[in-house]
Every structure is written in structure tokens, then in C-alpha cells.
Design a protein around this motif. Structure first.
Motif, PDB file in Angstrom:
ATOM      1  N   PRO A  27     -22.442  16.381  21.720  1.00 44.44           N
ATOM      2  CA  PRO A  27     -23.351  15.957  20.752  1.00 44.44           C
ATOM      3  C   PRO A  27     -23.218  14.540  20.390  1.00 44.44           C
ATOM      4  O   PRO A  27     -22.208  14.055  20.257  1.00 44.44           O
ATOM      5  CB  PRO A  27     -23.076  17.025  19.624  1.00 44.44           C
ATOM      6  N   ARG A  28     -24.708  14.397  19.904  1.00 43.73           N
ATOM      7  CA  ARG A  28     -24.585  12.703  19.621  1.00 43.73           C
ATOM      8  C   ARG A  28     -24.115  12.643  18.132  1.00 43.73           C
ATOM      9  O   ARG A  28     -23.745  11.362  17.799  1.00 43.73           O
ATOM     10  CB  ARG A  28     -26.221  12.164  19.524  1.00 43.73           C
ATOM     11  N   ASP A  29     -23.948  13.603  17.524  1.00 38.83           N
ATOM     12  CA  ASP A  29     -23.478  13.367  16.129  1.00 38.83           C
ATOM     13  C   ASP A  29     -21.961  13.626  16.167  1.00 38.83           C
ATOM     14  O   ASP A  29     -21.122  13.794  15.007  1.00 38.83           O
ATOM     15  CB  ASP A  29     -23.955  14.405  14.922  1.00 38.83           C
ATOM     16  N   GLY A  30     -21.304  13.890  17.294  1.00 41.99           N
ATOM     17  CA  GLY A  30     -20.037  14.107  17.341  1.00 41.99           C
ATOM     18  C   GLY A  30     -19.095  12.710  17.087  1.00 41.99           C
ATOM     19  O   GLY A  30     -19.760  11.813  17.318  1.00 41.99           O
ATOM     20  N   GLU A  56     -14.585  20.651  21.194  1.00 44.86           N
ATOM     21  CA  GLU A  56     -14.072  20.225  19.879  1.00 44.86           C
ATOM     22  C   GLU A  56     -15.349  19.504  19.167  1.00 44.86           C
ATOM     23  O   GLU A  56     -15.136  18.575  18.377  1.00 44.86           O
ATOM     24  CB  GLU A  56     -12.801  19.275  19.914  1.00 44.86           C
ATOM     25  N   HIS A  57     -16.486  19.409  19.663  1.00 44.42           N
ATOM     26  CA  HIS A  57     -17.495  18.831  19.240  1.00 44.42           C
ATOM     27  C   HIS A  57     -17.358  17.157  19.182  1.00 44.42           C
ATOM     28  O   HIS A  57     -17.829  16.471  18.246  1.00 44.42           O
ATOM     29  CB  HIS A  57     -18.045  19.301  17.792  1.00 44.42           C
ATOM     30  N   ARG A  58     -16.785  16.673  20.388  1.00 40.09           N
ATOM     31  CA  ARG A  58     -16.838  15.505  20.314  1.00 40.09           C
ATOM     32  C   ARG A  58     -17.848  14.813  21.471  1.00 40.09           C
ATOM     33  O   ARG A  58     -18.218  15.417  22.467  1.00 40.09           O
ATOM     34  CB  ARG A  58     -15.500  14.963  20.827  1.00 40.09           C
ATOM     35  N   ARG A  59     -18.324  13.528  21.012  1.00 44.17           N
ATOM     36  CA  ARG A  59     -19.359  12.843  22.151  1.00 44.17           C
ATOM     37  C   ARG A  59     -18.089  12.043  22.833  1.00 44.17           C
ATOM     38  O   ARG A  59     -17.424  11.170  22.390  1.00 44.17           O
ATOM     39  CB  ARG A  59     -20.051  11.863  21.227  1.00 44.17           C
ATOM     40  N   ALA A  98     -24.604   1.096  20.211  1.00 49.06           N
ATOM     41  CA  ALA A  98     -24.648   1.329  18.561  1.00 49.06           C
ATOM     42  C   ALA A  98     -23.547   2.138  18.250  1.00 49.06           C
ATOM     43  O   ALA A  98     -23.874   2.910  17.056  1.00 49.06           O
ATOM     44  CB  ALA A  98     -26.127   1.703  18.077  1.00 49.06           C
ATOM     45  N   ILE A  99     -22.332   2.042  18.774  1.00 46.14           N
ATOM     46  CA  ILE A  99     -21.385   2.914  18.157  1.00 46.14           C
ATOM     47  C   ILE A  99     -20.224   2.005  17.310  1.00 46.14           C
ATOM     48  O   ILE A  99     -19.893   0.903  17.726  1.00 46.14           O
ATOM     49  CB  ILE A  99     -20.513   3.500  19.277  1.00 46.14           C
ATOM     50  N   ASP A 100     -20.351   2.150  16.133  1.00 46.18           N
ATOM     51  CA  ASP A 100     -19.336   1.146  15.376  1.00 46.18           C
ATOM     52  C   ASP A 100     -17.782   1.304  15.577  1.00 46.18           C
ATOM     53  O   ASP A 100     -17.299   0.334  15.617  1.00 46.18           O
ATOM     54  CB  ASP A 100     -19.704   1.626  13.784  1.00 46.18           C
TER      55      ASP A 100
END
Length: 308
Positions: A27-30, A56-59, A98-100
Motif C-alpha cells: 500500500p502507498r500509505d504503508g 505488515e502493511h508496508r510499502r 517523494a519519500i522523505d
């Protein structure tokens, strides 16, 4: 084009001197996790890890390193194999996506890239997992001999320092990888199919240039690229890593015997945990995926605990 990693489509991002090919799973919100492969390996080292982290809902982002797969070198800087280059690649990919901040995890070249990125850009690293510890190289000390038993396992360093070694890598990519895999992981019963998946990533126009430069540079036999001069000066100071870190050693690593981690603990100024994974060789994520995934989750937990 698709990756054989579960048929997941490969994506592309232009990042400075590279057009990076990568898979982006989950998911992109992971919470983002960037997995970095070693040499002579490829993204398939992380195949078994992906499903564990996706649950574990990780991107999960897994790039082909420079010179591998469909990652394209756009200029001469993209054919450098030095440590500053592969570390900068991680940050430039994060910028493009765009990943901080992300958890960075890797082994071999990928572990070095993760350590470099975590040390030089601490604000971008949410947590770190590194197999065989602190991997930033002291290039100036490359002339100092190691114990003979260690030197024997690093035969390819010296082979690649010669024209004969370069020609050998050009002609024998698959069989050199087989020898390295067998010696690095004597308890890993890999198959020809496993090897074929990785070797397909070596059919890259920049592969030989990147690999040869990597090993010659670390021995002081080739200059670094001008793009990375300032970064290499910084790395020469052995910068510390402040991100919460889990280091892993494979208990059956044929080249790098497991330690208690105390020899490099001073380089980690944040919370640091060390684990020995019994039965694992150098390609620890593929050999013991549960242990590697658990280390990532542990690094995340340590980071969140520090923030509270």
C-alpha cells in the motif's frame, strides 16, 4: 516489462546519473522500506521477504542497483561502483519517489549503500538493517593486509584488479556468481533456477564497468568519479550512524564469520541491536527471510520507541 518477482511490473525513475528499475509493492500509505541487494545477487534475494512485510502493511521498494537488471546508466558517473555512488543512489531514488524517510535494509553492496545513506543523510533514514554490520569502507586502509584466511575468501577482489579478471567477468558472469554463492553460503542449497534469476540481472551494458570499478576503487587501484569526491571525503572520516539499527551476521557465512557485533558497535550512536542468524550465509534475506523481516520490524519498533 515485468519482474519475475511474482509477476510484479517493474517501474522506472530517473535519478541523477541513472534510470532506475525497481519494484514497488504494498500500500502507498504503508511505511516505506527500501531493500537493497548485494553482488553477485539481485532483487530476487528479497522474494521471500516481500510477502512477510506486505502482511505488515508496508510499502516495499526494491531497486536494481546500478549496473544490474534494467537500471540504465545515463552518464559516466552511472558506471562508477564506489560506495559513495551506491549510497547517493538510495537518496536520489527516495527524492524521485517523494519519500522523505524510509527504513533501509540490505546486505553486501546493498548493506553498504544503506549504511552510507544512513550516515550521510540521517534525516532520511527511519531505521537500518545491515548484514555484517558497519560497511562503510576505509578506502585509505585498503592496502593493509587482512588475515590470510580472509584474504583467500576475497579472491575476486584481486582477480578483478587484473585485465584477466575483467575479461573473466565479461565471459563468465554466471559461473563466477556460482562460485561466490557457494563459498559465501556453504549451507544454502540454492538451485540452478535461483541462479538463473539472478544472472539475468547481470546482462546489463554497465555491469562489468560497475563491478570492476567497485573492487578496484576499494583497493585504491582506481580513482573515484568527480561527482562523488566530497561524499568520499566525508566517508573517509568513518561517520557514525544515528538511526536505530539492527545488525545481522549469518552463522554460516563462508567468508565473513559471525561476531558479537562489538567490533563496530561504536559506529552506531542510536539504539543498536545485534543478532546472529544460525544457518544463514551471506545472502541472508533469501536464506532466512523470517529473520530478515523480523529485523526490519525490530528496527521500526526501536525508531518509534525513540520518538515517544
Amino acid at each position: 516489462m515485468t519482474s519475475p518477482l511474482g509477476g510484479i511490473p517493474l517501474q522506472r525513475a530517473v535519478t541523477g546519473p541513472l534510470d532506475v528499475s525497481y519494484v514497488d509493492i504494498g500500500p502507498r500509505d504503508g511505511d516505506p522500506v527500501i531493500l537493497l541487494h548485494g553482488w553477485p545477487y539481485d532483487i530476487h534475494s528479497y522474494g521471500p521477504v516481500v510477502s512477510l512485510l506486505a502482511e505488515e502493511h508496508r510499502r516495499i521498494i526494491i531497486p536494481y542497483l546500478r549496473g544490474h537488471g534494467e537500471t540504465v546508466s545515463l552518464e559516466d558517473a552511472g558506471r562508477s561502483g564506489q560506495q559513495a555512488a551506491i549510497g547517493a543512489d538510495v537518496i536520489e531514488l527516495m527524492d524521485a519517489l517523494a519519500i522523505d524517510r524510509a527504513v533501509l535494509a540490505g546486505f553486501d553492496w546493498g548493506g553498504r549503500a544503506a549504511c552510507v545513506a544512513a550516515a550521510l543523510w540521517p534525516e532520511r533514514c527511519a531505521g537500518l538493517v545491515s548484514v555484517t554490520g558497519y560497511l562503510i569502507q576505509d578506502v585509505a586502509a585498503g592496502v593493509k593486509p587482512l588475515p590470510p584466511t580472509t584474504e583467500a575468501g576475497l579472491w575476486y577482489f584481486f582477480y578483478f584488479a587484473t585485465d584477466r579478471g575483467r575479461a573473466g567477468l565479461e565471459a563468465n558472469r554466471r559461473e563466477i556468481a556460482r562460485v561466490v554463492w557457494t563459498r559465501n553460503s556453504p549451507e544454502w542449497a540454492f538451485t540452478d533456477a535461483d541462479l538463473d534469476l539472478a544472472v539475468a540481472a547481470f546482462d546489463n551494458p554497465a555491469y562489468v564497468d560497475v563491478v570492476i570499478h567497485s573492487y578496484r576503487h576499494r583497493l585504491g587501484l582506481a580513482p573515484g568519479h568527480r561527482r562523488y569526491v566530497d561524499l568520499e571525503r566525508w566517508l573517509a572520516t568513518a561517520p557514525t550512524i544515528s538511526a536505530p539499527t539492527v545488525t545481522l551476521d549469518g552463522g554460516a557465512d563462508g567468508n565473513f564469520p559471525a561476531t558479537d557485533g562489538s567490533g563496530y558497535a561504536q559506529h552506531f550512536t542510536g539504539t543498536h541491536r545485534h543478532r546472529i542468524v544460525q544457518g544463514a550465509g551471506h545472502n541472508l534475506p533469501q536464506e532466512k527471510p523470517e529473520a530478515f523481516a523480523d529485523a526490519i520490524l525490530e528496527a521500526e519498533f526501536l525508531a518509534k520507541r525513540e520518538q515517544t
